[in-house]
Design a protein around this motif. Structure first.
Motif, PDB file in Angstrom:
ATOM      1  N   TYR A   1       0.829  -1.210   0.000  1.00 49.62           N
ATOM      2  CA  TYR A   1       0.000   0.000   0.000  1.00 49.62           C
ATOM      3  C   TYR A   1       0.862   1.257   0.000  1.00 49.62           C
ATOM      4  CZ  TYR A   1       0.707   0.666   5.069  1.00 49.62           C
ATOM      5  OH  TYR A   1       1.251   0.898   6.303  1.00 49.62           O
ATOM      6  N   LYS A   2       2.036   1.197   0.610  1.00 53.65           N
ATOM      7  CA  LYS A   2       2.919   2.365   0.630  1.00 53.65           C
ATOM      8  C   LYS A   2       3.382   2.709  -0.780  1.00 53.65           C
ATOM      9  CE  LYS A   2       4.601   1.618   5.346  1.00 53.65           C
ATOM     10  NZ  LYS A   2       5.782   1.330   6.198  1.00 53.65           N
ATOM     11  N   GLU A   3       3.697   1.690  -1.573  1.00 54.90           N
ATOM     12  CA  GLU A   3       4.100   1.933  -2.957  1.00 54.90           C
ATOM     13  C   GLU A   3       2.932   2.426  -3.788  1.00 54.90           C
ATOM     14  OE1 GLU A   3       7.518  -1.257  -3.938  1.00 54.90           O
ATOM     15  OE2 GLU A   3       5.775  -2.114  -2.888  1.00 54.90           O
ATOM     16  N   HIS A   4       1.743   1.948  -3.518  1.00 52.87           N
ATOM     17  CA  HIS A   4       0.554   2.473  -4.198  1.00 52.87           C
ATOM     18  C   HIS A   4       0.346   3.943  -3.838  1.00 52.87           C
ATOM     19  CE1 HIS A   4      -1.720  -1.089  -5.945  1.00 52.87           C
ATOM     20  NE2 HIS A   4      -0.614  -1.630  -5.460  1.00 52.87           N
ATOM     21  N   PHE A   5       0.513   4.268  -2.574  1.00 53.08           N
ATOM     22  CA  PHE A   5       0.341   5.654  -2.136  1.00 53.08           C
ATOM     23  C   PHE A   5       1.323   6.573  -2.863  1.00 53.08           C
ATOM     24  CE2 PHE A   5       1.448   9.172   0.729  1.00 53.08           C
ATOM     25  CZ  PHE A   5       0.189   9.727   0.939  1.00 53.08           C
ATOM     26  N   VAL A   6       2.571   6.158  -2.949  1.00 57.18           N
ATOM     27  CA  VAL A   6       3.584   6.979  -3.628  1.00 57.18           C
ATOM     28  C   VAL A   6       3.223   7.154  -5.099  1.00 57.18           C
ATOM     29  CG1 VAL A   6       5.999   7.020  -4.393  1.00 57.18           C
ATOM     30  CG2 VAL A   6       5.437   6.395  -2.030  1.00 57.18           C
ATOM     31  N   PHE A   7       2.735   6.101  -5.740  1.00 61.94           N
ATOM     32  CA  PHE A   7       2.379   6.181  -7.163  1.00 61.94           C
ATOM     33  C   PHE A   7       1.394   7.313  -7.447  1.00 61.94           C
ATOM     34  CE2 PHE A   7      -0.674   5.106 -10.524  1.00 61.94           C
ATOM     35  CZ  PHE A   7       0.180   5.003 -11.628  1.00 61.94           C
ATOM     36  N   TRP A   8       0.424   7.499  -6.555  1.00 63.95           N
ATOM     37  CA  TRP A   8      -0.643   8.470  -6.824  1.00 63.95           C
ATOM     38  C   TRP A   8      -0.281   9.904  -6.461  1.00 63.95           C
ATOM     39  CZ3 TRP A   8      -4.023   6.926 -10.076  1.00 63.95           C
ATOM     40  CH2 TRP A   8      -4.427   5.581 -10.103  1.00 63.95           C
ATOM     41  N   GLN A   9       0.852  10.112  -5.815  1.00 60.57           N
ATOM     42  CA  GLN A   9       1.141  11.441  -5.295  1.00 60.57           C
ATOM     43  C   GLN A   9       1.290  12.510  -6.375  1.00 60.57           C
ATOM     44  OE1 GLN A   9       0.838  12.165  -1.883  1.00 60.57           O
ATOM     45  NE2 GLN A   9      -0.027  10.159  -2.355  1.00 60.57           N
ATOM     46  N   ASP A  10       1.806  12.160  -7.525  1.00 55.79           N
ATOM     47  CA  ASP A  10       1.980  13.166  -8.583  1.00 55.79           C
ATOM     48  C   ASP A  10       0.988  12.993  -9.726  1.00 55.79           C
ATOM     49  OD1 ASP A  10       2.944  10.827  -9.637  1.00 55.79           O
ATOM     50  OD2 ASP A  10       4.837  11.658 -10.372  1.00 55.79           O
ATOM     51  N   LYS A  11      -0.095  12.241  -9.473  1.00 57.57           N
ATOM     52  CA  LYS A  11      -1.071  11.974 -10.528  1.00 57.57           C
ATOM     53  C   LYS A  11      -2.281  12.905 -10.411  1.00 57.57           C
ATOM     54  CE  LYS A  11       1.373   8.450 -11.985  1.00 57.57           C
ATOM     55  NZ  LYS A  11       2.419   8.484 -10.946  1.00 57.57           N
TER      56      LYS A  11
END
Length: 623
Positions: A284-294
């Motif tokens: 989930y942490k990697e998913h969270f990072v993915f969405w930060q600049d989207k």
């Protein structure tokens, strides 16, 4: 009431076909680690009904006639008794402020049009204000939010965790955020209503057409009301919650709600970033990072902020209504945001398409999904004589990689009561179903309030009909009220059989939350016993569960009238895995310790003499 699964299979194919294409996914290492040390038990309670002491039960009755329960009815005593039943979480159903037919204008709340409200008390899934709670549930509606906050604190004090609903797919036709935090705009406030679709619109529109009331039964059973005039002011009309694109929806549509737009175009294509390949293996942490600049659709942000608002108030998790009608990319965005605030948040989704289970778990970062279409439906078919217990085994095999994530239940607000004539017929016939449901996997178990005392849902409440406890009406729940005993919560009015039933549930649930083996391995022994085993009736089902500390043999008799006697076989491969030497071992039933038998191991194979009565189950521990 309509069949939600038919809705998802039909009208909402737009979302399901485009947003939820099944992929061949494998369980990630992070996912394997996501488990608890012991089983989890969820107690679903319909908050409006729990504390209601009124027994009038007049069809279409008002609050004054039929009564209503309050947050304050969940006393320290009641919460202690629920915890003592073997419960770890309470799902307070129907908490967010939803549309209903009652005058709360003195508290700054607008009246709702009965023509777009189901029943008198209203559907809890037509939310009117996500930042506040149902005024019916408060002693003082002006302080309703504070009363719920106090209930959260009491629940935590009792050693229980709190779940509430979030309904992301649809909201009430007359949504009014009277309690929005500073800077939060209402759904639709910035929509371009001249077009059917725009990515950052919160709704889909039917330009140049007024909404029309569906044909059907008279609102409030024909009772006069100043707002009942054959029309509802919505121009242009919006798509209905279940996906209907008609300005005049059908009576069987979710006409009291409007569908939320998550960036799925009307042709079914996506208008937002997709998760890269391999993200089923990411945390989930990697998913969270993915969405930060989207750049994501506005509706995504609105629902994320709603979830974080309640998380900040101490809510420990959410049950997501009709989650499969919303794309799993949104769930990745939403759930990873929640987990960053509370890594232990309990996230449960209502999903009915088995082909999509792994997508919503691995890509949507759900903790748990309803095991409705597989285990629940099969158990219901077995007890109704439409299926064989043998068919439980392939279900377990199919779901072996995700079994921990598939929440088991036999009763909830949508389904026919377990004890109803339409399901098991009697509470006692439901007992073997409950044992199997609660012990066959490592998944959480859920029960619905009143199930533990045999509530059959016999009332005709008005909009809601018998066999289900109505979620649309003000009504009493008779068996539960006898346990509640005028607020003493001591079971003082229960019959002897109801007391015995609650004792059974208490024994079973408390065993499950303490058992080490139930978080370990599963193996069916049904096939070995169905072959040339005299006396092993075709309504018997058996399996073993084990860990390094505990070994269990589970036997259930689904027959309502036949006692079976047989020699239960424990196959050689199980005996080998258990490292049992030839000899005799005591089997002690963990539900009622007086029930004992002996396991004899000879030449590496095991056997035990079993006599099992109708609707009886044994959970034997090997000593």
């Amino acid at each position: 009431m309509i069949n939600k699964r038919l809705v998802t299979a039909g009208i909402t194919a737009m979302v399901l076909l485009s947003a939820c294409k099944t992929k061949d996914l494998k369980m990630s290492e992070a996912e394997k680690d996501h488990s608890t040390d012991k089983k989890v038990v969820v107690y679903q309670v319909f908050t409006r009904l729990f504390g209601n002491k009124n027994t009038t039960n007049k069809p279409w009755g008002t609050i004054e006639e039929n009564g209503v329960g309050k947050f304050n009815d969940f006393t320290d005593k009641s919460l202690h008794e629920i915890k003592d039943l073997g419960v770890t979480y309470i799902w307070y159903t129907g908490v967010p402020h939803h549309a209903l037919v009652r005058d709360y204008t003195a508290f700054g709340i607008s009246n709702d049009d009965p023509e777009v409200v189901k029943g008198r008390a209203g559907s809890p899934y037509a939310v009117k204000d996500y930042y506040n709670v149902n005024p019916d549930l408060a002693e003082n509606p002006a302080n309703r939010l504070q009363e719920f906050e106090a209930l959260i604190a009491r629940t935590h004090k009792a050693g229980l965790k709190v779940l509430i609903d979030i309904v992301p797919n649809h909201i009430a036709r007359k949504y009014e955020g009277k309690s929005n935090p500073a800077g939060v705009k209402d759904f639709g406030a910035d929509d371009d209503v001249t077009v059917e679709y725009k990515r950052d619109n919160n709704f889909y529109y039917i330009p140049n057409q007024h909404f029309e009331i569906p044909d059907g039964d008279l609102p409030l059973n024909g009772e006069k009301n100043p707002l009942v005039d054959g029309k509802f002011d919505e121009n242009p009309a919006k798509w209905t919650g279940n996906g209907s694109r008609k300005a005049k929806p059908d009576q069987n549509d979710w006409y009291e709600t409007v569908k939320v737009n998550y960036g799925i175009r009307p042709d079914g294509t996506k208008d937002f970033p997709e998760l890269p390949a391999g993200f089923d293996q990411k945390s989930y942490k990697e998913h969270f990072v993915f969405w930060q600049d989207k750049d994501v659709p506005d509706s995504w942000k609105k629902f994320r902020d709603i979830a974080l608002y309640w998380t900040a108030k101490g809510v420990d998790g959410f049950r997501y209504d009709m989650a499969e009608m919303v794309p799993y990319e949104f769930w990745s965005y939403m759930n990873s945001s929640i987990k960053m605030k509370n890594p232990n948040a309990f996230l449960l989704a209502e999903v009915y398409n088995p082909n999509e289970y792994r997508n919503y778990i691995r890509l949507g970062k759900m903790d748990y999904l309803y095991d409705k279409v597989e285990t629940y439906d099969k158990l219901k078919d077995i007890i109704r004589g439409k299926s064989s217990p043998d068919e439980l085994t392939p279900i377990q095999n199919r779901m072996a990689d995700i079994e921990h994530h598939m929440l088991h239940f036999l009763d909830n607000h949508d389904e026919q009561r377990l004890a109803s004539a339409e399901f098991a017929g009697t509470p006692e016939r439901g007992k073997p179903l409950m044992v199997v449901s609660a012990t066959i996997s490592t998944s959480p178990t859920m029960i619905y309030f009143g199930q533990e005392v045999g509530e059959a849902g016999n009332e005709d409440a008005g909009f809601g009909k018998h066999s289900r406890t109505s979620i649309f009406d003000y009504i009493g729940v008779p068996n539960h009220q006898r346990w509640m005993n005028e607020g003493k919560f001591d079971g003082g009015k229960l019959s002897d059989s109801e007391k015995q039933l609650r004792d059974f549930y208490k024994r079973l649930l408390n065993f499950t939350i303490k058992s080490d083996a139930l978080m370990g391995n599963f193996q069916e022994i049904q096939s070995a016993n169905r072959q040339n085993n005299s006396g092993y009736d075709d309504l018997i089902y058996s399996y073993v569960r084990w860990s390094g500390k505990q070994k269990l043999v589970v036997v259930a008799n689904f027959s309502s009238d036949k006692t079976s006697e047989f020699e239960l076989k424990i196959p050689a491969d199980v005996i080998s895995k258990w490292n049992l030497k030839d000899g005799s071992y005591v089997l002690v039933d963990q539900l009622y310790s007086k029930n004992k038998t002996y396991l004899t191991v000879k030449n590496g194979e095991g056997a035990a003499l079993i006599k099992i009565a109708p609707s009886e189950s044994f959970i034997y521990e090997v000593n």
